[in-house]
Design a protein around this motif. Structure first.
Motif, PDB file in Angstrom:
ATOM      1  N   GLN A   2       1.130 -14.007   8.004  1.00  0.00           N
ATOM      2  CA  GLN A   2       2.442 -14.028   8.615  1.00  0.00           C
ATOM      3  C   GLN A   2       2.309 -13.516  10.046  1.00  0.00           C
ATOM      4  O   GLN A   2       2.016 -12.345  10.276  1.00  0.00           O
ATOM      5  CB  GLN A   2       3.385 -13.133   7.813  1.00  0.00           C
ATOM      6  CG  GLN A   2       4.837 -13.310   8.173  1.00  0.00           C
ATOM      7  CD  GLN A   2       5.722 -12.463   7.300  1.00  0.00           C
ATOM      8  OE1 GLN A   2       5.306 -12.022   6.234  1.00  0.00           O
ATOM      9  NE2 GLN A   2       6.916 -12.194   7.744  1.00  0.00           N
ATOM     10  N   TYR A  36      17.447 -16.055  16.815  1.00  0.00           N
ATOM     11  CA  TYR A  36      18.428 -17.004  16.312  1.00  0.00           C
ATOM     12  C   TYR A  36      19.373 -16.285  15.358  1.00  0.00           C
ATOM     13  O   TYR A  36      18.991 -15.386  14.607  1.00  0.00           O
ATOM     14  CB  TYR A  36      17.735 -18.150  15.568  1.00  0.00           C
ATOM     15  CG  TYR A  36      16.971 -19.093  16.473  1.00  0.00           C
ATOM     16  CD1 TYR A  36      15.638 -18.846  16.813  1.00  0.00           C
ATOM     17  CD2 TYR A  36      17.573 -20.239  16.975  1.00  0.00           C
ATOM     18  CE1 TYR A  36      14.940 -19.713  17.640  1.00  0.00           C
ATOM     19  CE2 TYR A  36      16.879 -21.109  17.791  1.00  0.00           C
ATOM     20  CZ  TYR A  36      15.569 -20.837  18.122  1.00  0.00           C
ATOM     21  OH  TYR A  36      14.884 -21.698  18.939  1.00  0.00           O
ATOM     22  N   PRO A  44      20.254 -22.409  12.243  1.00  0.00           N
ATOM     23  CA  PRO A  44      20.143 -21.297  13.192  1.00  0.00           C
ATOM     24  C   PRO A  44      20.578 -21.729  14.585  1.00  0.00           C
ATOM     25  O   PRO A  44      20.383 -22.884  14.978  1.00  0.00           O
ATOM     26  CB  PRO A  44      18.647 -20.954  13.169  1.00  0.00           C
ATOM     27  CG  PRO A  44      17.976 -22.074  12.501  1.00  0.00           C
ATOM     28  CD  PRO A  44      18.967 -22.858  11.726  1.00  0.00           C
ATOM     29  N   LEU A  46      20.476 -20.452  18.734  1.00  0.00           N
ATOM     30  CA  LEU A  46      19.865 -19.531  19.681  1.00  0.00           C
ATOM     31  C   LEU A  46      20.885 -18.507  20.165  1.00  0.00           C
ATOM     32  O   LEU A  46      21.970 -18.865  20.626  1.00  0.00           O
ATOM     33  CB  LEU A  46      19.305 -20.302  20.874  1.00  0.00           C
ATOM     34  CG  LEU A  46      18.638 -19.448  21.944  1.00  0.00           C
ATOM     35  CD1 LEU A  46      17.380 -18.782  21.410  1.00  0.00           C
ATOM     36  CD2 LEU A  46      18.303 -20.294  23.170  1.00  0.00           C
ATOM     37  N   PHE A  89      16.967 -14.304  12.990  1.00  0.00           N
ATOM     38  CA  PHE A  89      15.550 -14.653  12.972  1.00  0.00           C
ATOM     39  C   PHE A  89      14.932 -14.374  14.330  1.00  0.00           C
ATOM     40  O   PHE A  89      15.458 -14.789  15.369  1.00  0.00           O
ATOM     41  CB  PHE A  89      15.362 -16.143  12.654  1.00  0.00           C
ATOM     42  CG  PHE A  89      15.749 -16.522  11.258  1.00  0.00           C
ATOM     43  CD1 PHE A  89      16.999 -17.058  10.993  1.00  0.00           C
ATOM     44  CD2 PHE A  89      14.865 -16.351  10.201  1.00  0.00           C
ATOM     45  CE1 PHE A  89      17.366 -17.415   9.704  1.00  0.00           C
ATOM     46  CE2 PHE A  89      15.218 -16.705   8.906  1.00  0.00           C
ATOM     47  CZ  PHE A  89      16.482 -17.231   8.664  1.00  0.00           C
ATOM     48  N   GLY A  95       3.777 -20.680  25.581  1.00  0.00           N
ATOM     49  CA  GLY A  95       4.115 -21.717  26.544  1.00  0.00           C
ATOM     50  C   GLY A  95       5.502 -22.296  26.407  1.00  0.00           C
ATOM     51  O   GLY A  95       5.697 -23.496  26.593  1.00  0.00           O
ATOM     52  N   GLY A  96       6.473 -21.496  26.078  1.00  0.00           N
ATOM     53  CA  GLY A  96       7.841 -21.993  25.972  1.00  0.00           C
ATOM     54  C   GLY A  96       8.246 -22.279  24.533  1.00  0.00           C
ATOM     55  O   GLY A  96       7.508 -22.023  23.594  1.00  0.00           O
ATOM     56  N   ASN A  97       9.418 -22.877  24.369  1.00  0.00           N
ATOM     57  CA  ASN A  97      10.018 -23.028  23.044  1.00  0.00           C
ATOM     58  C   ASN A  97       9.601 -24.332  22.392  1.00  0.00           C
ATOM     59  O   ASN A  97      10.417 -25.076  21.879  1.00  0.00           O
ATOM     60  CB  ASN A  97      11.540 -22.966  23.191  1.00  0.00           C
ATOM     61  CG  ASN A  97      12.221 -22.753  21.866  1.00  0.00           C
ATOM     62  OD1 ASN A  97      11.655 -22.163  20.953  1.00  0.00           O
ATOM     63  ND2 ASN A  97      13.443 -23.246  21.749  1.00  0.00           N
ATOM     64  N   TYR A  98       8.331 -24.596  22.391  1.00  0.00           N
ATOM     65  CA  TYR A  98       7.859 -25.896  21.951  1.00  0.00           C
ATOM     66  C   TYR A  98       7.575 -25.946  20.459  1.00  0.00           C
ATOM     67  O   TYR A  98       7.826 -26.935  19.793  1.00  0.00           O
ATOM     68  CB  TYR A  98       6.597 -26.229  22.737  1.00  0.00           C
ATOM     69  CG  TYR A  98       6.207 -27.677  22.733  1.00  0.00           C
ATOM     70  CD1 TYR A  98       4.942 -28.061  22.378  1.00  0.00           C
ATOM     71  CD2 TYR A  98       7.111 -28.666  23.106  1.00  0.00           C
ATOM     72  CE1 TYR A  98       4.570 -29.393  22.388  1.00  0.00           C
ATOM     73  CE2 TYR A  98       6.754 -30.001  23.111  1.00  0.00           C
ATOM     74  CZ  TYR A  98       5.475 -30.350  22.760  1.00  0.00           C
ATOM     75  OH  TYR A  98       5.110 -31.667  22.776  1.00  0.00           O
ATOM     76  N   LYS A  99       7.050 -24.863  19.917  1.00  0.00           N
ATOM     77  CA  LYS A  99       6.639 -24.826  18.520  1.00  0.00           C
ATOM     78  C   LYS A  99       6.750 -23.387  18.035  1.00  0.00           C
ATOM     79  O   LYS A  99       5.747 -22.694  17.868  1.00  0.00           O
ATOM     80  CB  LYS A  99       5.197 -25.320  18.414  1.00  0.00           C
ATOM     81  CG  LYS A  99       4.646 -25.390  17.010  1.00  0.00           C
ATOM     82  CD  LYS A  99       3.164 -25.736  17.057  1.00  0.00           C
ATOM     83  CE  LYS A  99       2.511 -25.542  15.721  1.00  0.00           C
ATOM     84  NZ  LYS A  99       1.057 -25.743  15.800  1.00  0.00           N
ATOM     85  N   PRO A 100       7.989 -22.920  17.827  1.00  0.00           N
ATOM     86  CA  PRO A 100       8.161 -21.509  17.492  1.00  0.00           C
ATOM     87  C   PRO A 100       7.689 -21.166  16.092  1.00  0.00           C
ATOM     88  O   PRO A 100       7.808 -21.966  15.165  1.00  0.00           O
ATOM     89  CB  PRO A 100       9.679 -21.318  17.627  1.00  0.00           C
ATOM     90  CG  PRO A 100      10.258 -22.669  17.399  1.00  0.00           C
ATOM     91  CD  PRO A 100       9.254 -23.641  17.938  1.00  0.00           C
ATOM     92  N   PHE A 102       8.536 -18.553  13.161  1.00  0.00           N
ATOM     93  CA  PHE A 102       9.684 -17.734  12.784  1.00  0.00           C
ATOM     94  C   PHE A 102       9.282 -16.580  11.888  1.00  0.00           C
ATOM     95  O   PHE A 102       8.340 -16.674  11.088  1.00  0.00           O
ATOM     96  CB  PHE A 102      10.718 -18.589  12.041  1.00  0.00           C
ATOM     97  CG  PHE A 102      11.501 -19.509  12.922  1.00  0.00           C
ATOM     98  CD1 PHE A 102      10.976 -20.727  13.328  1.00  0.00           C
ATOM     99  CD2 PHE A 102      12.777 -19.162  13.348  1.00  0.00           C
ATOM    100  CE1 PHE A 102      11.703 -21.576  14.142  1.00  0.00           C
ATOM    101  CE2 PHE A 102      13.511 -20.016  14.157  1.00  0.00           C
ATOM    102  CZ  PHE A 102      12.965 -21.216  14.553  1.00  0.00           C
ATOM    103  N   GLY A 103      10.058 -15.474  11.976  1.00  0.00           N
ATOM    104  CA  GLY A 103       9.985 -14.422  10.982  1.00  0.00           C
ATOM    105  C   GLY A 103      10.856 -14.779   9.792  1.00  0.00           C
ATOM    106  O   GLY A 103      11.537 -15.819   9.786  1.00  0.00           O
ATOM    107  N   LYS A 104      10.862 -13.918   8.777  1.00  0.00           N
ATOM    108  CA  LYS A 104      11.621 -14.193   7.565  1.00  0.00           C
ATOM    109  C   LYS A 104      13.103 -13.863   7.701  1.00  0.00           C
ATOM    110  O   LYS A 104      13.895 -14.221   6.843  1.00  0.00           O
ATOM    111  CB  LYS A 104      11.045 -13.406   6.384  1.00  0.00           C
ATOM    112  CG  LYS A 104       9.701 -13.921   5.901  1.00  0.00           C
ATOM    113  CD  LYS A 104       9.286 -13.234   4.605  1.00  0.00           C
ATOM    114  CE  LYS A 104       7.995 -13.830   4.085  1.00  0.00           C
ATOM    115  NZ  LYS A 104       7.606 -13.238   2.785  1.00  0.00           N
TER     116      LYS A 104
END
Lengths: 112, 113
Positions: A2, A36, A44, A46, A89, A95-100, A102-104
């Motif tokens: 995780q 989020y 979710p 932002l 969340f 490199g930006g919000n391309y492939k975030p 997430f936490g639980k």
């Protein structure tokens, strides 16, 4: 494994108090951290975000504190309102919000 | 704010069948995403899509998964055949540009029996 951890899992505060939600990460390449807010039955949305070059970001009652050295950040919700009751969340991406990643999530309940 | 719609909201199917999840993204957005969230777990990135092509996919995006957006219509996630472990909530998102804010739909709750 995780990569983004959130604590506590759930949090209850009284109206008017400051709620503090914590997040930590492992990947040093992460440099963008959005938070989020999610209400039941919805996707979710932002809420607020921060880049790793900053140590603080404010937007109204919501503030992110960021500690790059410790790889930790926290979301402070001042003057909590019952309408803030939701799941929050923390996410992180390079490199930006391309492939975030997430936490639980932290489930917040604000009692009137 | 901008709205992303997902159809259906719930879907129950038998293992081995095909399922198509539909997403109606924000009208002028160019980037599209699918995420998977198993109950009690974090939401996980599956795939992103731009200009008719998959840009990046995670290890969760199995060979049985495919995405497309024919002629600017729905952005779809197809699973064929489905497996029990595909049971989850699938969220679609869209953004104007790759680095921009992603707007999420309400999710499709998929149950594979």
């Amino acid at each position: 494994q995780q990569q983004v951890r959130q604590s506590p899992q759930s949090l209850t505060v009284w109206e008017g108090e400051t709620a503090i939600l914590n997040c930590s990460y492992e990947n040093s390449a992460f440099d963008y951290f959005p938070w989020y807010q999610q209400f039941p039955g919805e996707g979710p949305a932002l809420l607020i975000s921060i880049l790793s070059v900053s140590d603080k970001k404010e937007d109204g009652r919501f503030t992110i504190f960021f500690n790059k050295r410790e790889k930790k950040l926290s979301l402070h919700i001042a003057d909590s309102q019952p309408g803030d009751s939701a799941t929050y969340f923390c996410a992180a991406s390079p490199g930006g919000n391309y492939k975030p990643t997430f936490g639980k999530g932290t489930s917040l309940v604000v009692h009137p | 704010g901008p709205k992303v719609l997902q159809i259906p909201s719930h879907q129950i199917i038998d293992m081995g069948q095909m399922v198509t999840l539909n997403c109606d993204p924000v009208s002028n957005h160019l980037y599209f995403y699918w995420y998977k969230q198993i109950l009690g777990q974090q939401m996980e990135f599956l795939v992103n899509f731009y200009n008719g092509k998959v840009m990046e996919k995670s290890k969760l995006f199995k060979d049985q998964f495919s995405v497309e957006r024919p002629d600017g219509s729905y952005f779809t996630l197809k699973i064929q055949p489905t497996a029990l472990e595909d049971s989850a909530v699938y969220f679609c998102a869209s953004s104007l540009l790759g680095q921009d804010t992603q707007y999420f739909g309400p999710g499709t709750r998929l149950l594979v029996l």
